[in-house]
Write a protein that holds these residues in place. Structure first.
Motif, mmCIF file in Angstrom:
data_model
loop_
_atom_site.group_PDB
_atom_site.id
_atom_site.type_symbol
_atom_site.label_atom_id
_atom_site.label_comp_id
_atom_site.label_asym_id
_atom_site.label_seq_id
_atom_site.Cartn_x
_atom_site.Cartn_y
_atom_site.Cartn_z
ATOM 1 N N TYR A 139 0.875 -1.170 0.000
ATOM 2 C CA TYR A 139 0.000 0.000 0.000
ATOM 3 C C TYR A 139 0.913 1.220 0.000
ATOM 4 C CZ TYR A 139 -4.245 2.588 1.448
ATOM 5 O OH TYR A 139 -5.310 3.445 1.538
ATOM 6 N N THR A 140 0.413 2.360 0.421
ATOM 7 C CA THR A 140 1.249 3.565 0.403
ATOM 8 C C THR A 140 2.395 3.448 1.419
ATOM 9 O OG1 THR A 140 1.184 5.967 0.650
ATOM 10 C CG2 THR A 140 -0.303 4.738 2.030
ATOM 11 N N PRO A 141 3.620 3.879 1.094
ATOM 12 C CA PRO A 141 3.992 4.661 -0.089
ATOM 13 C C PRO A 141 4.466 3.856 -1.310
ATOM 14 C CG PRO A 141 5.805 4.673 1.473
ATOM 15 C CD PRO A 141 4.705 3.857 2.112
ATOM 16 N N THR A 142 4.854 2.570 -1.124
ATOM 17 C CA THR A 142 5.519 1.859 -2.228
ATOM 18 C C THR A 142 4.606 1.652 -3.427
ATOM 19 O OG1 THR A 142 6.821 0.725 -0.538
ATOM 20 C CG2 THR A 142 6.972 -0.149 -2.769
ATOM 21 N N VAL A 143 3.303 1.457 -3.176
ATOM 22 C CA VAL A 143 2.388 1.209 -4.296
ATOM 23 C C VAL A 143 2.375 2.391 -5.266
ATOM 24 C CG1 VAL A 143 0.256 2.118 -3.243
ATOM 25 C CG2 VAL A 143 0.127 0.248 -4.885
ATOM 26 N N GLY A 144 2.663 3.599 -4.770
ATOM 27 C CA GLY A 144 2.732 4.771 -5.648
ATOM 28 C C GLY A 144 3.853 4.637 -6.663
ATOM 29 N N GLU A 145 5.030 4.233 -6.183
ATOM 30 C CA GLU A 145 6.171 4.022 -7.090
ATOM 31 C C GLU A 145 5.875 2.872 -8.051
ATOM 32 O OE1 GLU A 145 10.969 3.033 -7.038
ATOM 33 O OE2 GLU A 145 9.867 3.017 -5.139
ATOM 34 N N ALA A 146 5.186 1.838 -7.535
ATOM 35 C CA ALA A 146 4.837 0.698 -8.398
ATOM 36 C C ALA A 146 3.944 1.154 -9.548
ATOM 37 C CB ALA A 146 4.136 -0.383 -7.575
ATOM 38 N N CYS A 147 2.992 2.049 -9.257
ATOM 39 C CA CYS A 147 2.103 2.554 -10.316
ATOM 40 C C CYS A 147 2.889 3.387 -11.332
ATOM 41 C CB CYS A 147 0.981 3.398 -9.721
ATOM 42 S SG CYS A 147 -0.260 2.417 -8.857
ATOM 43 N N GLN A 148 3.829 4.192 -10.852
ATOM 44 C CA GLN A 148 4.624 5.003 -11.762
ATOM 45 C C GLN A 148 5.423 4.123 -12.737
ATOM 46 O OE1 GLN A 148 6.563 7.308 -8.553
ATOM 47 N NE2 GLN A 148 5.869 9.155 -9.593
ATOM 48 N N LYS A 149 5.825 2.951 -12.260
ATOM 49 C CA LYS A 149 6.675 2.074 -13.083
ATOM 50 C C LYS A 149 5.934 0.818 -13.547
ATOM 51 C CE LYS A 149 10.710 3.814 -10.662
ATOM 52 N NZ LYS A 149 11.716 3.599 -9.600
ATOM 53 N N TYR A 150 4.595 0.855 -13.474
ATOM 54 C CA TYR A 150 3.791 -0.347 -13.712
ATOM 55 C C TYR A 150 4.031 -0.950 -15.094
ATOM 56 C CZ TYR A 150 -0.092 -3.217 -11.924
ATOM 57 O OH TYR A 150 -0.847 -4.237 -11.409
ATOM 58 N N GLY A 197 -0.622 12.253 -9.473
ATOM 59 C CA GLY A 197 -1.251 12.732 -10.708
ATOM 60 C C GLY A 197 -1.765 11.628 -11.609
ATOM 61 N N ASP A 198 -1.860 11.944 -12.898
ATOM 62 C CA ASP A 198 -2.475 11.080 -13.910
ATOM 63 C C ASP A 198 -1.504 9.972 -14.336
ATOM 64 O OD1 ASP A 198 -3.699 9.943 -16.104
ATOM 65 O OD2 ASP A 198 -4.208 11.852 -17.069
ATOM 66 N N LEU A 199 -1.803 8.746 -13.925
ATOM 67 C CA LEU A 199 -0.964 7.610 -14.313
ATOM 68 C C LEU A 199 -1.702 6.663 -15.252
ATOM 69 C CD1 LEU A 199 0.911 6.823 -10.962
ATOM 70 C CD2 LEU A 199 1.603 8.292 -12.839
ATOM 71 N N GLY A 200 -2.885 7.101 -15.726
ATOM 72 C CA GLY A 200 -3.608 6.331 -16.739
ATOM 73 C C GLY A 200 -3.832 4.896 -16.337
ATOM 74 N N CYS A 201 -3.587 4.003 -17.279
ATOM 75 C CA CYS A 201 -3.820 2.572 -17.091
ATOM 76 C C CYS A 201 -2.940 1.972 -15.990
ATOM 77 C CB CYS A 201 -3.547 1.893 -18.440
ATOM 78 S SG CYS A 201 -4.105 0.219 -18.531
ATOM 79 N N GLN A 202 -1.824 2.633 -15.705
ATOM 80 C CA GLN A 202 -0.881 2.114 -14.704
ATOM 81 C C GLN A 202 -1.404 2.288 -13.273
ATOM 82 O OE1 GLN A 202 3.178 2.530 -17.348
ATOM 83 N NE2 GLN A 202 3.074 3.656 -15.455
ATOM 84 N N GLY A 203 -2.558 2.938 -13.139
ATOM 85 C CA GLY A 203 -3.168 3.063 -11.810
ATOM 86 C C GLY A 203 -3.674 1.744 -11.256
ATOM 87 N N MET A 204 -3.635 0.663 -12.049
ATOM 88 C CA MET A 204 -4.141 -0.647 -11.602
ATOM 89 C C MET A 204 -3.522 -1.105 -10.285
ATOM 90 S SD MET A 204 -6.167 -3.187 -11.934
ATOM 91 C CE MET A 204 -6.838 -3.887 -13.436
ATOM 92 N N GLY A 205 -2.300 -0.658 -9.996
ATOM 93 C CA GLY A 205 -1.667 -1.051 -8.731
ATOM 94 C C GLY A 205 -2.502 -0.673 -7.521
ATOM 95 N N ILE A 206 -3.310 0.377 -7.642
ATOM 96 C CA ILE A 206 -4.126 0.847 -6.504
ATOM 97 C C ILE A 206 -5.286 -0.114 -6.211
ATOM 98 C CG2 ILE A 206 -5.626 2.712 -5.688
ATOM 99 C CD1 ILE A 206 -2.702 3.455 -5.457
ATOM 100 N N PRO A 207 -6.163 -0.447 -7.187
ATOM 101 C CA PRO A 207 -7.222 -1.429 -6.889
ATOM 102 C C PRO A 207 -6.679 -2.776 -6.434
ATOM 103 C CG PRO A 207 -7.689 -0.327 -8.971
ATOM 104 C CD PRO A 207 -6.340 0.140 -8.546
ATOM 105 N N VAL A 208 -5.568 -3.227 -7.033
ATOM 106 C CA VAL A 208 -4.959 -4.503 -6.623
ATOM 107 C C VAL A 208 -4.525 -4.433 -5.166
ATOM 108 C CG1 VAL A 208 -2.947 -6.010 -6.971
ATOM 109 C CG2 VAL A 208 -4.268 -5.230 -8.945
ATOM 110 N N GLY A 209 -3.830 -3.333 -4.799
ATOM 111 C CA GLY A 209 -3.353 -3.173 -3.426
ATOM 112 C C GLY A 209 -4.490 -3.036 -2.430
ATOM 113 N N LYS A 210 -5.507 -2.245 -2.780
ATOM 114 C CA LYS A 210 -6.647 -2.042 -1.875
ATOM 115 C C LYS A 210 -7.357 -3.359 -1.593
ATOM 116 C CE LYS A 210 -7.024 2.513 -1.292
ATOM 117 N NZ LYS A 210 -7.522 3.381 -0.273
ATOM 118 N N LEU A 211 -7.545 -4.165 -2.633
ATOM 119 C CA LEU A 211 -8.286 -5.422 -2.439
ATOM 120 C C LEU A 211 -7.457 -6.446 -1.669
ATOM 121 C CD1 LEU A 211 -10.258 -5.514 -5.777
ATOM 122 C CD2 LEU A 211 -11.218 -5.383 -3.477
#
Length: 591
Positions: A139-150, A197-211
């Motif tokens: 989850y935060t903070p690492t998931v943010g970097e994961a989304c940036q580099k998804y 900000g806007d990470l488009g399709c790479q935002g998938m890391g967030i729903p995966v992490g939340k669930l």
């Protein structure tokens, strides 16, 4: 025990479980969570095979070296594994040792995601047993970097990707998902990921992490969770220019095109999964977030974690902080830096709770709460130019352009940061708070850590150790003048897993503000005297499943009280019922 295999159409076999070993199977699951059901056979392409080589590559059933001698013979895996039989506890110990060898958090993240794809139960066992250590990774903070580099770390797809290409076919796409009984969906369009900000399709890391947290912290079964990313393009030029970007290469769709796709999605979800599926909106931009919540709040079971979840967890922190500060909520004055979905969502829930306590109208209690946006203090002379969600906070006051001047003019007892901009609680601002408050309450809530308005060390140092501090991302304890201060983490993970579980176990069909207040009350009630003595306003995460059970019980009780629960009759002891419904990741015995 006999080895039995269950015949499906087409002569394929699935694993049959020993019914006596099905631990914590979840809510009303007569088949046992890991069985193929008749429901699943309607998925057009699904054939479940769980024996031999396939079994070792099926993350839902694979136990790795924990398969017993009997199971290895019964399921044709003799010789496909080394001869040792290892307990789940020893597997967990080995994995934790391996994880700790990595120096870079993103390496730990990819290792954990690989484990989830290999052995689901071991992944959740590891996460539940080591929640404080691993939460900042998944989850935060690492998931943010994961989304940036998804795009670069993407290996196997997780969840469903619904793009503009699927317009008119969303119901068919939902049917491609192998699980039929879905209870919780977390969906993002990737436009406002954390403070990044806007990470488009790479935002998938967030729903995966939340669930993953819905399961680990709230006990919602993994098979009933579905992460979804809606890809309408991205305005992030760096991503559009990146050859490894995995989403649509176009600017974001807006207006009618966007609204129509979201409407088709919401209708398809209800048609496919029924009225009781919880849809959690995650990291949508402000304008869309408020509109979606308003539009679907009366027709679907929906929840926005950025607006409502953040508000609930912050309100719980404020209520418990009163034990250290004294007085009631109505005795305090609140100043926010940031007037987006998080800031206005928190402000509204505080005003609502004050109204409940004092019986004053909410229009009156709002006057104790002031907001600063990028143009300065929100005041009535600015009303004509404000977005609709900011207008209730435009009070009578002379214009003020800076946060420091706003602090000096308003003299708040509580300073809350939801700006998404790091370092905005400067030394001068924090020192001003300390001038007229013996114990200034400072909440620097923006994520990830780099976007935090100030650090824990700064808050304690600049107030000579008098501040009560909590942040969105975790900070280490701080020693000041020989005293150790433990910063709170105002983390939504305290709330949404328990809230979701409460909605699921009651069969709720709508989310109402009263349920959010019930969740907040339950969390505040879990802070002990021992926690307060250390300056903590949130309970430690080590007890999170117990906390989630109490939150679930409070939310479910409110759903029954409001006549919004469909799972009848109401269980006598809701806390015990919530605990009995929680998924446990211990291995099952196969026969």
């Amino acid at each position: 025990m006999d080895s039995t295999m269950k015949e499906l159409r087409g002569g394929k076999t699935v694993l049959d479980l020993d019914p006596k070993s099905t631990v914590g199977g979840g809510v009303e699951d007569p088949y046992g969570e890991d069985r193929a059901t008749e429901d699943q056979l309607v998925t057009p392409w699904t054939i479940s095979v769980a024996s031999g080589y396939s079994l070792l590559r099926d993350p839902h059933h694979n136990k790795g070296l924990a398969f017993t001698e009997k199971e290895r013979d019964a399921h044709y895996i003799r010789g496909l594994l080394p001869p040792v039989v290892m307990s789940q506890e020893l597997q967990e110990k080995k994995l934790l040792h391996n994880l700790r060898q990595y120096q870079v958090p993103l390496q730990k993240y990819t290792a954990l995601m690989d484990l989830a794809e290999r052995n689901e139960r071991l992944f959740y066992k590891l996460l539940i047993d080591n929640v404080e250590e691993l939460l900042p990774i998944v989850y935060t903070p690492t998931v943010g970097e994961a989304c940036q580099k998804y795009g670069s770390i993407f290996q196997r797809p997780q969840g469903l990707y619904i793009s503009l290409k699927e317009k008119g076919k969303i119901l068919e796409v939902l049917k491609n998902w192998p699980e039929r009984s879905i209870q919780v969906i977390v969906v993002t369009d990737g436009e406002r990921i954390l403070g990044l900000g806007d990470l488009g399709c790479q935002g998938m890391g967030i729903p995966v992490g939340k669930l993953a947290l819905y399961t680990a912290l709230g006990g919602v079964r993994p098979s009933s969770c579905l992460p979804i990313t809606i890809d309408v393009g991205t305005n992030n030029q760096q991503l559009l220019d990146n050859e490894f970007y995995i989403g649509l290469r176009q600017r974001r769709a807006t207006g009618k095109e966007y609204a129509d796709l979201l409407h088709e999605f919401m209708c398809a979800v209800k048609q496919n999964y029924g009225e009781k599926v919880l849809v959690q909106f995650e990291d949508f931009a402000n304008h869309n977030a408020f509109d979606l919540l308003a539009k679907y709040g009366t027709t679907h079971l929906v929840f926005n974690d950025d607006i409502q979840g953040t508000a609930v967890v912050v309100l719980a922190g404020l209520v418990s902080a009163l034990k250290l500060l004294g007085g009631t909520l109505g005795d305090h004055k609140f100043l926010f830096l940031g007037a987006g979905e998080a800031g206005t969502g928190i402000a509204e829930l505080i005003a609502l709770e004050m109204s409940n306590q004092t019986k004053a109208p909410v229009e009156e209690t709002r006057k104790n709460i002031w907001l600063v946006d990028s143009k300065g203090l929100i005041v009535s002379s600015r009303k004509d130019s404000l977005q609709h969600f900011k207008k209730p906070w435009a009070h009578e006051h002379a214009p003020v352009t800076t946060l420091l001047d706003a602090v000096k003019a308003i003299k708040p007892t509580v300073l809350i940061g939801t700006s998404g901009v790091g370092g905005t609680f400067t030394k001068e601002v924090v020192e001003a708070m300390a001038e007229f408050n013996e114990k200034p309450l400072i909440l620097a809530l923006s994520n990830p850590t780099s976007q935090s308005e100030c650090t824990a060390e700064q808050a304690y140092t600049w107030t000579q150790g008098r501040a009560i501090f909590a942040s969105g991302s975790p900070f280490d304890p701080v020693e000041y003048n020989g005293k150790v201060h433990i910063p709170g983490q105002s983390n939504n993970a305290y709330i949404f897993p328990g809230l979701g579980l409460g909605l699921v176990i009651s069969g709720a069909i709508r989310v109402q503000d009263a349920m959010l207040l019930a969740a907040s009350e339950a969390l505040a009630g879990q802070v002990t005297k021992e926690n307060f003595d250390k300056g903590m306003i949130y309970p430690p995460f080590t007890n999170i499943r117990k906390i989630s059970a109490h939150i679930a019980a409070n939310v479910a009780a409110k759903a029954y009280e409001l006549g919004l629960a469909t799972r009848l009759p109401r269980p006598e002891n809701l806390v015990k019922y919530a605990e009995s419904c929680m998924y446990t990741p211990n291995y099952r015995t196969y026969r």
